[in-house]
Design a protein around this motif. Structure first.
Motif, PDB file in Angstrom:
ATOM      1  N   VAL A  15       0.857  -1.183   0.000  1.00  0.00           N
ATOM      2  CA  VAL A  15       0.000   0.000   0.000  1.00  0.00           C
ATOM      3  C   VAL A  15       0.891   1.231   0.000  1.00  0.00           C
ATOM      4  O   VAL A  15       1.561   1.534   0.973  1.00  0.00           O
ATOM      5  N   GLY A  16       0.906   1.922  -1.116  1.00  0.00           N
ATOM      6  CA  GLY A  16       1.687   3.144  -1.234  1.00  0.00           C
ATOM      7  C   GLY A  16       0.811   4.368  -1.032  1.00  0.00           C
ATOM      8  O   GLY A  16      -0.363   4.271  -0.702  1.00  0.00           O
ATOM      9  N   LEU A  17       1.402   5.514  -1.249  1.00  0.00           N
ATOM     10  CA  LEU A  17       0.659   6.767  -1.135  1.00  0.00           C
ATOM     11  C   LEU A  17      -0.144   7.027  -2.403  1.00  0.00           C
ATOM     12  O   LEU A  17       0.313   6.743  -3.505  1.00  0.00           O
ATOM     13  N   ASP A  18      -1.310   7.566  -2.247  1.00  0.00           N
ATOM     14  CA  ASP A  18      -2.152   7.919  -3.384  1.00  0.00           C
ATOM     15  C   ASP A  18      -2.198   9.437  -3.571  1.00  0.00           C
ATOM     16  O   ASP A  18      -3.175   9.985  -4.047  1.00  0.00           O
ATOM     17  N   ILE A  19      -1.114  10.096  -3.194  1.00  0.00           N
ATOM     18  CA  ILE A  19      -1.029  11.556  -3.268  1.00  0.00           C
ATOM     19  C   ILE A  19       0.152  11.922  -4.156  1.00  0.00           C
ATOM     20  O   ILE A  19       1.277  11.485  -3.908  1.00  0.00           O
ATOM     21  N   TYR A  23       1.627  18.404  -4.596  1.00  0.00           N
ATOM     22  CA  TYR A  23       0.370  18.950  -5.099  1.00  0.00           C
ATOM     23  C   TYR A  23      -0.761  18.908  -4.077  1.00  0.00           C
ATOM     24  O   TYR A  23      -1.885  19.212  -4.386  1.00  0.00           O
ATOM     25  N   ASN A  24      -0.468  18.516  -2.868  1.00  0.00           N
ATOM     26  CA  ASN A  24      -1.497  18.401  -1.848  1.00  0.00           C
ATOM     27  C   ASN A  24      -1.579  19.690  -1.048  1.00  0.00           C
ATOM     28  O   ASN A  24      -0.559  20.214  -0.592  1.00  0.00           O
ATOM     29  N   SER A  25      -2.784  20.186  -0.854  1.00  0.00           N
ATOM     30  CA  SER A  25      -2.961  21.453  -0.140  1.00  0.00           C
ATOM     31  C   SER A  25      -2.552  21.368   1.327  1.00  0.00           C
ATOM     32  O   SER A  25      -2.289  22.382   1.961  1.00  0.00           O
ATOM     33  N   LEU A  26      -2.470  20.154   1.869  1.00  0.00           N
ATOM     34  CA  LEU A  26      -2.068  19.966   3.265  1.00  0.00           C
ATOM     35  C   LEU A  26      -0.562  19.779   3.416  1.00  0.00           C
ATOM     36  O   LEU A  26      -0.064  19.619   4.515  1.00  0.00           O
ATOM     37  N   LEU A  28       1.127  17.191   2.276  1.00  0.00           N
ATOM     38  CA  LEU A  28       1.480  15.778   2.379  1.00  0.00           C
ATOM     39  C   LEU A  28       2.314  15.342   1.189  1.00  0.00           C
ATOM     40  O   LEU A  28       2.197  15.879   0.096  1.00  0.00           O
ATOM     41  N   ASN A  29       3.161  14.351   1.410  1.00  0.00           N
ATOM     42  CA  ASN A  29       4.045  13.788   0.390  1.00  0.00           C
ATOM     43  C   ASN A  29       4.886  14.874  -0.272  1.00  0.00           C
ATOM     44  O   ASN A  29       5.018  14.939  -1.486  1.00  0.00           O
ATOM     45  N   ARG A  30       5.505  15.696   0.534  1.00  0.00           N
ATOM     46  CA  ARG A  30       6.256  16.846   0.020  1.00  0.00           C
ATOM     47  C   ARG A  30       7.454  16.452  -0.831  1.00  0.00           C
ATOM     48  O   ARG A  30       7.902  17.215  -1.685  1.00  0.00           O
ATOM     49  N   LEU A  31       7.988  15.229  -0.632  1.00  0.00           N
ATOM     50  CA  LEU A  31       9.147  14.786  -1.399  1.00  0.00           C
ATOM     51  C   LEU A  31       8.761  13.954  -2.630  1.00  0.00           C
ATOM     52  O   LEU A  31       9.627  13.571  -3.410  1.00  0.00           O
ATOM     53  N   GLY A  32       7.483  13.668  -2.792  1.00  0.00           N
ATOM     54  CA  GLY A  32       6.979  13.048  -4.017  1.00  0.00           C
ATOM     55  C   GLY A  32       7.246  11.573  -4.212  1.00  0.00           C
ATOM     56  O   GLY A  32       7.341  11.120  -5.338  1.00  0.00           O
ATOM     57  N   CYS A  33       7.327  10.802  -3.166  1.00  0.00           N
ATOM     58  CA  CYS A  33       7.541   9.360  -3.292  1.00  0.00           C
ATOM     59  C   CYS A  33       6.197   8.643  -3.224  1.00  0.00           C
ATOM     60  O   CYS A  33       5.512   8.723  -2.209  1.00  0.00           O
ATOM     61  N   GLN A  34       5.821   7.941  -4.289  1.00  0.00           N
ATOM     62  CA  GLN A  34       4.532   7.249  -4.324  1.00  0.00           C
ATOM     63  C   GLN A  34       4.588   5.874  -3.661  1.00  0.00           C
ATOM     64  O   GLN A  34       3.563   5.365  -3.228  1.00  0.00           O
ATOM     65  N   ILE A  35       5.743   5.259  -3.581  1.00  0.00           N
ATOM     66  CA  ILE A  35       5.850   3.888  -3.092  1.00  0.00           C
ATOM     67  C   ILE A  35       5.690   3.801  -1.570  1.00  0.00           C
ATOM     68  O   ILE A  35       5.322   2.775  -1.026  1.00  0.00           O
TER      69      ILE A  35
END
Length: 75
Positions: A15-19, A23-26, A28-35
């Motif tokens: 289960v990875g990130l779905d963000i 691009y998230n207004s909060l 989240l995932n500021r470094l851009g890793c989807q895995i």
């Protein structure tokens, strides 16, 4: 990519990130890793948005686990 392949070989789910990163207004995932979760701070402390991302991923894993477990309970 290695972790999702390894999970498939073991008959499990990854289960990875779905963000999308950055691009998230909060924030989240500021470094851009989807895995999964990635954190970086040269000062040695954990960045606040990385902690928020960790909490988000934990909730996501719990939701996916619950969704997968429900049909199994009926067997």
């Amino acid at each position: 990519k290695y972790f999702s392949t390894l999970a498939s070989q073991q008959g499990t789910l990854w289960v990875g990130l779905d963000i999308a990163g950055g691009y998230n207004s909060l924030g989240l995932n500021r470094l851009g890793c989807q895995i999964g979760l990635v954190s970086h701070n040269p000062e040695g402390s954990v960045h606040e948005s990385d902690l928020d991302t960790a909490h988000y991923l934990g909730k996501r894993v719990a939701c996916v686990t619950k969704a997968c477990a429900a049909p199994l309970a009926e067997l």
